[in-house]
Write a protein that holds these residues in place. Sequence first.
Motif, mmCIF file in Angstrom:
data_model
loop_
_atom_site.group_PDB
_atom_site.id
_atom_site.type_symbol
_atom_site.label_atom_id
_atom_site.label_comp_id
_atom_site.label_asym_id
_atom_site.label_seq_id
_atom_site.Cartn_x
_atom_site.Cartn_y
_atom_site.Cartn_z
ATOM 1 N N LEU A 16 -3.973 0.886 -2.857
ATOM 2 C CA LEU A 16 -3.889 -0.421 -2.224
ATOM 3 C C LEU A 16 -3.625 -1.480 -3.296
ATOM 4 O O LEU A 16 -4.391 -1.596 -4.264
ATOM 5 N N ILE B 188 -12.545 -4.371 7.120
ATOM 6 C CA ILE B 188 -11.300 -5.025 7.541
ATOM 7 C C ILE B 188 -11.646 -6.344 8.240
ATOM 8 O O ILE B 188 -12.252 -6.343 9.310
ATOM 9 N N VAL C 80 -13.705 -5.291 0.120
ATOM 10 C CA VAL C 80 -13.904 -3.919 -0.346
ATOM 11 C C VAL C 80 -14.967 -3.891 -1.429
ATOM 12 O O VAL C 80 -15.181 -4.878 -2.141
ATOM 13 N N VAL D 115 -14.523 -0.125 2.737
ATOM 14 C CA VAL D 115 -13.491 -1.076 3.152
ATOM 15 C C VAL D 115 -13.940 -1.752 4.444
ATOM 16 O O VAL D 115 -14.208 -1.087 5.443
ATOM 17 N N LYS E 30 -12.419 5.899 8.813
ATOM 18 C CA LYS E 30 -12.083 4.694 8.036
ATOM 19 C C LYS E 30 -10.768 4.888 7.293
ATOM 20 O O LYS E 30 -9.954 3.963 7.178
ATOM 21 N N TYR E 31 -10.528 6.104 6.809
ATOM 22 C CA TYR E 31 -9.278 6.376 6.095
ATOM 23 C C TYR E 31 -8.078 6.201 7.022
ATOM 24 O O TYR E 31 -7.031 5.675 6.636
ATOM 25 N N VAL F 283 -7.408 2.543 7.346
ATOM 26 C CA VAL F 283 -6.753 2.026 6.140
ATOM 27 C C VAL F 283 -5.264 2.372 6.157
ATOM 28 O O VAL F 283 -4.414 1.555 5.783
ATOM 29 N N ASN G 187 -6.484 -7.387 10.567
ATOM 30 C CA ASN G 187 -5.263 -6.593 10.428
ATOM 31 C C ASN G 187 -4.230 -7.186 11.366
ATOM 32 O O ASN G 187 -4.397 -7.138 12.592
ATOM 33 N N LYS H 288 0.835 -1.209 0.000
ATOM 34 C CA LYS H 288 0.000 0.000 0.000
ATOM 35 C C LYS H 288 0.865 1.253 0.000
ATOM 36 O O LYS H 288 2.037 1.231 0.396
ATOM 37 N N LEU I 226 -3.249 -0.169 8.077
ATOM 38 C CA LEU I 226 -3.260 -1.575 7.650
ATOM 39 C C LEU I 226 -1.847 -2.077 7.387
ATOM 40 O O LEU I 226 -1.022 -1.390 6.794
ATOM 41 N N LEU J 50 -9.210 -8.230 3.583
ATOM 42 C CA LEU J 50 -10.188 -7.172 3.379
ATOM 43 C C LEU J 50 -11.349 -7.612 2.508
ATOM 44 O O LEU J 50 -11.194 -8.468 1.620
#
Length: 432
Positions: free
Chosen positions: A35, A95, A72, A93, A57-58, A61, A98, A26, A64, A70
């Motif tokens: 990604l 998850i 998505v 996304v 959420k960003y 990400v 992770n 990523k 990660l 994931l």
Amino acid sequence: MEWIYIKDMKKHIGEKVEFRGWLWNKRVSGKIGFLQLRDGTGFVQGVVEKSTLGEEKYKEVKKLKMESSLIVRGTVVEDQRSPVGFELHIDEVEIVHNPSEDYPISKKEHGIDFLMEHRHLWLRSRRQFHILKVRHEIIKAIREFYNNEGFVLIDTPIFTGSIGESAGNTFEIDYFDYGKVYLAQTGQLYLEAAAMALGKVYNLGPTFRAEKSKTRRHLIEFWMNEAEVAYYTHEDNMRLQENLVSYVVKKVLENASENLVALGRDISKLEKIEAPFPRITYTEAIKLLNKKGSDIQWGEDLGADDETLISEEFDKPVIIEKYPKSVKAFYMQPDPENPDVVLCDDMIAPEGYGEIIGASERIWQEDVLIERLKENNLPVEEYQWYLDLRKFGSVPHSGFGLGIERTVAWICGLKHIREAIPFARTLYRVYP
């Protein structure tokens, strides 16, 4: 929203789809992230934007780790700059997992021992993905070829009391009260029995050699395809081998050329592989080697370096036939024109990849076979069932064995055979 594999995404340009897989790399910074995703069918780039995902959420990400799993959802967008012709613009996304620690196999370079120790994870890399896809197509093509030719699949045993090759390279096992048995070096003897029942038969399975060899061409456990045909002569046998190998290469080029290109393979060399193949006798091979500076003498078996020197003369596999009886297995039919040699052949792959096929017409006369067993100090009583095949309706017959990993190594252009099998068993490795 439909769950779509990467291999099928090109059919869904402009559509919203669901992807389920893993993050293998990523680059996320500022307001946009890229990604690199995989799902076992291929690799694709996913694009995430802070404005679309939302700030929380960003942030998730951005945290990660490699190999996070994931789910998505987003739109498949055509992109000519992409190696696959499209990318995935992500809206959501989810998850699944992770990892709490960094992935052991990161972008940095690792030595081969480290990679083999982590083979269970190394399989996820792009290179190993492409190799195993090619292996899959090779095995699929082998099965297709035999089905098209009217062969019957016979699953031969792994435990055996009958040695197919020399006793010095077998794994012995205590088998309850029976005594010693061996891990099979070959299923050939059992295929001969099946050929007398079904005419044209083949197998595909693991075989074992207890050779203390550390060369780039040797494994302790490897897969072999063997075939046996009643009433086939030595000449019929060689034609069958040529047709099989030509078919396999053709099908791999049809179905896995993208994988080969990704591995850096020069597929123009493979496009030349079409029957018939060049043939030379063992005697001619010795003369050729002597001419090229080798001091090998008639009666000595060919080694890896000898095979490489010979293959340099050809851009197709070359068939070397009629080796001395003294360097070949007990079951090979003597040449009626010269009893010092047998009706056998080895197929040598081009580009220095060595022997991929060993073959012969089999001895079909009971008295000749008994004599050869004694010459090789093999217990005649252990082969009584094999001798029975010569007592009841014996016929001339022939067969061969094709090494799967050597074939994979040649077609993929690998430097070492250990990458040609998911989990290599070598002289010093049985883990993982």
